[in-house]
Motif scaffolding. Structure first.
Motif, mmCIF file in Angstrom:
data_model
loop_
_atom_site.group_PDB
_atom_site.id
_atom_site.type_symbol
_atom_site.label_atom_id
_atom_site.label_comp_id
_atom_site.label_asym_id
_atom_site.label_seq_id
_atom_site.Cartn_x
_atom_site.Cartn_y
_atom_site.Cartn_z
ATOM 1 N N GLN A 338 16.429 68.745 6.542
ATOM 2 C CA GLN A 338 16.312 67.808 7.662
ATOM 3 C C GLN A 338 17.008 66.492 7.355
ATOM 4 N N VAL A 339 16.914 66.047 6.094
ATOM 5 C CA VAL A 339 17.584 64.804 5.693
ATOM 6 C C VAL A 339 19.089 64.917 5.915
ATOM 7 N N VAL A 340 19.650 66.099 5.631
ATOM 8 C CA VAL A 340 21.085 66.321 5.801
ATOM 9 C C VAL A 340 21.451 66.303 7.288
ATOM 10 N N PHE A 341 20.681 67.020 8.101
ATOM 11 C CA PHE A 341 20.969 67.056 9.537
ATOM 12 C C PHE A 341 20.827 65.665 10.174
ATOM 13 N N GLU A 342 19.833 64.902 9.743
ATOM 14 C CA GLU A 342 19.662 63.557 10.295
ATOM 15 C C GLU A 342 20.843 62.664 9.925
ATOM 16 N N ALA A 343 21.366 62.833 8.715
ATOM 17 C CA ALA A 343 22.528 62.053 8.305
ATOM 18 C C ALA A 343 23.749 62.415 9.160
ATOM 19 N N ILE A 344 23.883 63.702 9.486
ATOM 20 C CA ILE A 344 24.988 64.135 10.349
ATOM 21 C C ILE A 344 24.855 63.495 11.732
ATOM 22 N N LEU A 345 23.653 63.550 12.290
ATOM 23 C CA LEU A 345 23.435 62.971 13.616
ATOM 24 C C LEU A 345 23.681 61.468 13.611
ATOM 25 N N LYS A 346 23.279 60.801 12.539
ATOM 26 C CA LYS A 346 23.534 59.361 12.432
ATOM 27 C C LYS A 346 25.034 59.089 12.334
ATOM 28 N N SER A 347 25.752 59.990 11.679
ATOM 29 C CA SER A 347 27.211 59.828 11.586
ATOM 30 C C SER A 347 27.848 59.879 12.973
ATOM 31 N N PHE A 348 27.364 60.817 13.804
ATOM 32 C CA PHE A 348 27.894 60.928 15.165
ATOM 33 C C PHE A 348 27.439 59.762 16.043
#
Length: 383
Positions: A338-348
């Motif tokens: 989840q930490v990885v996916f949240e970082a991706i979403l924050k990048s977008f």
């Protein structure tokens, strides 16, 4: 912004639960960034049943395709609709250090290529690929380089990293390679993924096995919480093994010692250390490999193993005890992913977050710029 997700090798849904729980709201605009399941595939029937029950919340959901990935109509968007993102924890059997480590030459090693096909046919905005740490050394390092090269050639900027999940709140020393790819045209627009910084830096602050299992207590009627049964001899042997030790502990009386020739696996009848994260939860193996309680003379229940993998208690695993054990052991810890996916979403979303430099010291573009690079040099500098 909603990203519709496709997934191969879905297992019970560790990656999908992580993606489902990863939601980001822009602090200024209020726009929500999240991920929704669209379709997935796995050859394990019980894993598909578990996925439907928990991720789709519909035991008959047709979006979960059971069967060999070779039979999946990848590219047929009338069956597998168009997607914005993609996830695949391609089978690790041939890359794990436990086993023959046949890599690309094994039965499961080449299956990553179906993920490559999805990327070529769908060109999603981003993807997440996961595998064991042994991927870096399979086939003398050639497998990892080949996989990275093929993924990159699909048109993505890659950020591979060895994540130590105990540093991200998971009560387990589980190390996995996660490769995040952002489509090249989007990186040119300024969207850049960075490895999220660990949420727990000091080892003294890692979540322990006992904390995960006991706090809060698991309800007696919790699903997948059947107590294991053992012979009197196994119980007596366990009584001599202190927390953190295994069947090779020298204090075990001779008449209870295992008669094993050759290699001695450290996980055999190994009891958890209550004051440390658990050792790696696995999904296969015979007697003595089921993970053992630090205090009680027994193996863990599947529910306890699921807690070490950070699945919530209301996540119901389908199938027999052994089928459930396999699903839990093969899954990606949802809390860590989840930490990885949240970082991706924050990048977008253009939201800043704490990050660290990725573990690989040599990127593919740097390797190509050298005239002579040995596989040994590559492996020594990747992770």
């Amino acid at each position: 912004m909603i990203f519709k997700k496709g997934e191969l090798f879905n297992g019970p849904g560790g990656l999908s639960l992580a993606a489902k729980n990863a939601q980001v709201i822009h602090p200024k605009t209020g726009e929500e960034f999240r991920i929704e399941h669209l379709w997935s595939n796995d050859y394990d029937a019980t894993a598909c049943e578990t996925f439907r029950l928990n991720i789709c919340e519909n035991p008959d959901d047709p979006s979960v395709h059971w069967g060999p990935v070779e039979d999946l109509p990848i590219g047929d968007k009338s069956i597998l609709g168009d997607i914005d993102c993609f996830a695949f924890g391609f089978p690790c059997n041939d890359y794990s250090i436990v086993g023959e480590s046949r890599g690309l030459e094994g039965k499961f090693g080449p299956l990553y290529s179906y993920g490559v096909k999805v990327l070529k046919d769908y060109q999603p905005k981003f993807f997440v690929a996961e595998n064991v740490g042994g991927l870096q050394s399979a086939n003398e390092g050639k497998a990892f380089i080949q996989i990275l090269t093929e993924l990159e050639d699909c048109g993505y900027k890659l950020t591979p990293h060895l994540y130590k999940f105990q540093e991200y709140g998971v009560p387990q020393a589980r190390h996995r390679i996660i490769i995040v790819g952002i489509r090249n045209d989007l990186t040119e627009q300024g969207i850049e993924f960075k490895v999220p910084a660990p949420t727990t830096l000091a080892s003294t602050d890692y979540k322990t096995a006992s904390e995960a299992i006991l706090n809060p207590p698991i309800p007696e009627d919790a699903p997948n919480h059947d107590m294991p049964k053992h012979t009197a001899k196994v119980k007596e042997m366990l009584s001599y093994i202190p927390p953190g030790s295994n069947a090779w502990y020298p204090g075990i009386p001779e008449h209870l010692q295992l008669k094993v020739k050759g290699a001695r696996m450290s996980s055999i009848y190994k009891r958890l250390d209550p004051d440390r994260p658990a050792y790696t939860v696995t999904g296969s193996g015979g007697g003595g490999t089921h993970m053992y309680h630090w205090d009680e003379l027994r193996a863990l229940t599947n529910r306890e193993r699921a807690r070490l993998q950070t699945f919530p208690d209301d996540f119901v695993f389908a199938g027999s005890k052994e089928a459930v054990r396999k699903q839990i052991g093969m899954a990606v810890p949802p809390l860590g992913a989840q930490v990885v996916f949240e970082a991706i979403l924050k990048s977008f979303a253009g939201i800043e977050y704490d990050y660290v430099e990725p573990a690989p010291k040599l990127q593919l573009e740097n390797l190509r710029g050298k005239k002579k690079v040995t596989i040994k040099e590559v492996v020594a500098n990747i992770i």
